[in-house]
Structures are given as C-alpha cells and as structure tokens.
Design a protein around this motif. Structure first.
Motif, short mmCIF file in Angstrom:
data_model
loop_
_atom_site.label_atom_id
_atom_site.label_comp_id
_atom_site.label_asym_id
_atom_site.label_seq_id
_atom_site.Cartn_x
_atom_site.Cartn_y
_atom_site.Cartn_z
N THR A 217 -3.16 -20.18 -19.81
CA THR A 217 -3.87 -21.27 -19.46
C THR A 217 -3.05 -22.04 -18.42
N GLU A 423 -5.95 -13.88 -14.75
CA GLU A 423 -6.20 -14.36 -15.82
C GLU A 423 -7.15 -12.86 -15.46
N ALA A 424 -7.37 -11.57 -15.09
CA ALA A 424 -7.16 -10.20 -15.76
C ALA A 424 -6.54 -9.72 -16.67
N ARG A 426 -5.41 -11.82 -19.38
CA ARG A 426 -6.06 -12.90 -20.80
C ARG A 426 -7.63 -11.79 -20.93
N GLU A 427 -8.46 -11.27 -20.23
CA GLU A 427 -9.20 -11.14 -20.38
C GLU A 427 -8.99 -9.67 -21.11
N LYS A 428 -7.73 -8.54 -21.18
CA LYS A 428 -7.67 -7.86 -22.03
C LYS A 428 -6.72 -8.15 -22.78
#
Length: 519
Positions: A217, A423-424, A426-428
């Motif tokens: 972040t 961001e990808a 983090r999402e995974k």
C-alpha cells in the motif's frame, strides 16, 4: 527468648539486618537505651543498667501511647532514610543505627495488631528494607532475599510453609525429570547456541524486510513519484552519451538478480533448525521479540533470506559475485561461533536473468580468501547468457563508470513494475519472498538498475567511485564506457560522500586461475 506479655500498647524493635537479624527487642519501660556492641549487635537496656562495651547509639522514650527516639551524643541515627537527632516514632518506621549499622523496624502492638507478623507484613518489611537501606543495590537485594527466606521459614504460617516446601519439592522433581530427558540433546547442541541466537536475530531482520500488504500500500502511494524520478534519471543518463546507452543495453541481460536462503543444520542428526509454532500454527516468540527456534520445532525451517547481484563472465561459464553474497553467514559472526553442533547450510540459491523466465539453481564454484569475490555455476545443464569481458587495465581517476545491479532488491523491482502489477500481487496474496521474484520473472520485469559515477581512486586493492547504489547491489559489475568490467561492486562508504568500493578485476583473474588449478 520469651517475650514479655505486651500491655494494651507495646513497642518492639524488629531487627532486619546485622547480627540480630530475625530477633525482636521489646520496649518495656518509658526509656530504653540502645547500644551497638563490638560485634555489630544491638543491645536494648534500661537506663542505669550495666553498660556493655560498645557505642551508645540512641534512647527510645515513651509517653503514654506515643514514642520518640533521641540520638546519643556523637552517634548517627537515621529514621526512614533521614538523619535525625530527635524524631517521633510511628508504627512501621525504619531506624538505622550508625553509618554502617543495622536496620530495624519499629512496631507498635495493641488489641488490633498482634505480635505475630503476617505474610503481607513480611513482604512489606522486605520492600521497606529495599527502599530505606542506604547500602548498594546488590547488597540490598541480597540482604532482602536472605531476610525474606529466613522470616518466611520462621514466622510464616504453617500452611504457607508447607505449601512452599511442597512447591519446591515438586519443582525439584520436575527439573530432575526434564534434565534426564533433555540431557543428551542439550549436550549435543549447547555449543551451537550462539549460532541459533544469531540465526534468530538474522531471521527477525529478514522478517522486518519481508514484503507485507501494508508495504505494498505504501509502495503504491509512492510509486508514481518514484517511477518518475527513475525515468528522469535514466533519460538523463542515456541522453549524455550514446556509448553509455549501448553499454547498458548490451550488459543488462548478463546481470543476474541473486536470491537465496540459508539455515542451521544439526551436524549429528542432520535436522534443520525450525520455528516453534503454537496450536494455531502461529510462530511463537521470545520475550525479546525474536522467533523461538529449535531443531525439534514443529514449524517451517528457519530460513534467513537474502539477495544480491551477479554477472556472467564471457567465455568462462561462471557468474561473478561477492563472497559475502555467496556465503552470507560470513557477515554474521554469531552464526560462525560454536560450529561443533550446528553448521550453516544454503537451503536455496537461484539467479534470475532479464531475458529468461524462471530461476536458475546455483552452486558455489570458488571463494576467494583474499578478496570479497566468489564464482558461481549453474546446477545442471543450464546455458548462461553471453556475458561480460574483463578490462585489461585499472581505471584512471576521473574516468566515468557505470554500476549495474539490483539495489534494494525486490522493492526496486516492484517500483519499476507499475501500480497494476503491485495491485495484482496484493489481490492474489503473492507477497512472499520467493513468490514475488517468480512473478516478476514471469511478467518479464526482471531488469537491473544503472547508475553513473566517477572513479576517485584505483589501486590493486580497491577501486573507489561515487556511483549511487545500496544493499542488494553487491556483486554487480562496474563498467567502463567500452562495456568492460573494471571492478566488482562490493561495499558502500556512506561516511565519505556516498563513495563505494569495488574489487579490481585483477583479483577476479586470480580467483579464476585458482579455480582452474583446483579442478
């Protein structure tokens, strides 16, 4: 001795230190003289009684239910740590007789306060002694412990004493059983304790550097500004010289991102040092915050992770890097101590190159004993990139050089990869040390950074230059404008204007020769 039957209001001196420790002196008249004999014992006498040998210290006076104390002529007297000549006395006051004399508690007994002290009073006396005594802290602590033990055994309630003795017996039995169970294993790993502590400290440091969702972040918030700065620096560098641009483009594919992890292995059992986890699988920690480690741990192997830079040497089939990258535990003196029981071992050591996907497993081919250099080779039949050539001479002061590498490791690679890629991840939930590197390689985002500098000094022992770099860039090539390696980036000197040290290529040639001879 048998204490006199106290009147409705009676006073007593309870001796906490000195030869009279644990005894009581009753105040049985309206005036009592206190003497300190030659052996350090207190004597409490009626006025006019036969005087002992020693010093007259004080006189305790009684007026109904009120008491006071007067210091004798030439005597030193303290009440509650305050030196006095005359002072009223209240229940619980601490009286010290002489500069190095004994310490006593003044007590008053009546219908509500009985002579037999409670456990609470005994503990209170111990605390008061610690506060009131003017001795050094170690002597106060020893005296307090001795007094507490003596009074508990002599004054404490029978049930309490029986409970204490039972607890001590149970503890002794438990210690004996545990000793018999663990004696063999403890004897085997005792000499490796320094290593375990050092690995725990290094593991804590590694975990502080681990990429967490919160780090991503923060990285996203700074990403645009950092990418802009990096882009401007690269554009400025490339605009200065077509030669520099050709050097960077031609060398990039030969500069490897090195990634590894090491741990401790018990020599006899060959068990790896592991983290200890609780029933929920959460790693347990010591009071100092470091992870709890044991060869019998039920968690993952305690892996100290690191990264660095290396580069392929043309026509030699080897990767050059620093010795402290190939053997990172050399920078941890604690890991190298007491090696009779535990030995550091590399768990995994890989290289990533910009022009290929996936890691290349590595092994150490040679280590220099005189310079911070190491030679690495692929495990198996992996084909290395074309590689870089060594310069034929030492660079001159004032000559421009380019340093290539992976400073700050994964964080700099993520900063170059863009907000969408971060961001990808983090999402995974793919934020682990090994996962991030693999995803960067699969996405074709494994690329070294370059910085430009000027040679300040060059000798047979070291090349000094001011090109910007930091940890993670160790082992990278220092190139001249012909694309030849003039040194291997090795150390930072922040105290000297950001200057850095490189190992001259003559040392690389010497290590190559030694490696060939050892075949």
């Amino acid at each position: 001795m048998t204490a006199p039957t106290p009147s409705p209001c009676a006073a007593v001196l309870e001796h906490l230190t000195g030869r009279n420790r644990g005894h009581y002196s009753w105040i049985t008249s309206d005036a009592m003289d206190i003497w300190l004999d030659g052996d350090g014992g207190l004597r409490v006498l009626l006025p006019g009684a036969q005087l002992p040998e020693g010093r007259h210290m004080a006189r305790v006076l009684r007026d109904g239910e009120r008491f006071s104390v007067d210091a004798a002529e030439g005597a030193e007297l303290w009440v509650n740590r305050q030196q006095v000549m005359q002072a009223p006395l209240a229940r619980g006051d601490m009286i010290e007789f002489g500069e190095t004399g004994p310490l006593s508690r003044f007590r008053v007994y009546d219908d509500q306060t009985r002579p037999k002290p409670t456990i609470g009073e005994i503990l209170g006396d111990t605390v008061s002694y610690l506060r009131s005594s003017r001795r050094s802290l170690p002597r106060r602590a020893m005296g307090a412990c001795a007094g507490l033990a003596g009074r508990v055994t002599s004054d404490g309630a029978l049930l309490f004493r029986v409970g204490v003795l039972a607890a001590l017996v149970a503890l002794a039995i438990a210690v004996a059983l545990q000793f018999r169970t663990d004696r063999s294993l403890r004897a085997q790993i005792e000499s490796g304790q320094f290593q375990v502590d050092a690995v725990a400290a290094a593991l804590s440091e590694t975990q502080r550097d681990t990429i967490r969702p919160g780090d991503l972040t923060a990285l996203q918030e700074e990403l645009r500004a950092r990418l802009l700065v990096n882009a401007e620096r690269l554009e400025t560098l490339e605009a200065r010289s077509g030669a520099e641009m050709r050097v960077i483009g031609g060398a990039a594919n030969s500069v490897a991102f090195l990634q590894g992890g090491y741990g401790l292995r018990h020599r006899e059992s060959e068990q790896m040092l592991r983290q200890v986890v609780d029933g929920d699988g959460v790693p347990m920690r010591l009071p100092n915050g470091r992870p709890m480690l044991s060869v019998e741990g039920n968690g993952p192997v305690a892996e100290v992770q690191f990264n660095g830079t290396g580069f392929v040497l043309r026509d030699k089939g080897v990767i050059v890097t620093n010795r402290h990258v190939a053997r990172p535990w050399d920078d941890e003196p604690g890991v190298r101590m007491g090696g009779a029981a535990m030995e550091p071992v590399m768990i995994r050591f890989v290289a990533y190159f910009p022009d290929r996907v996936g890691p290349m497993e590595l092994s150490v081919r040679a280590l220099s004993d005189t310079a911070d250099l190491a030679l690495l080779v692929p495990v198996g039949e992996e084909v290395l990139p074309e590689g870089l050539s060594l310069a034929g001479q030492v660079p001159l002061p004032g000559q421009e050089v380019l340093v290539m590498g992976y400073p700050t490791g994964l964080m700099s690679l993520l900063a170059q990869s863009g907000e969408a890629f971060v961001e990808a991840l983090r999402e995974k939930g793919e934020t682990g040390f090994w996962q991030v590197a693999a995803r960067l390689s699969e996405a074709g985002r494994m690329s070294p950074l370059s910085s430009r500098g000027i040679v300040g000094q060059a000798t047979g022992a070291a090349v000094v230059y001011d090109a910007e770099t930091t940890h993670g860039g160790s082992g990278g090539p220092v190139l001249n404008l012909r694309g030849e390696v003039v040194a291997v980036n090795a150390a930072i000197i922040p105290e000297f204007g950001g200057s850095n040290l490189g190992v001259p290529v003559a040392q690389v040639r010497a290590l190559l020769g030694a490696a060939v001879e050892s075949q």
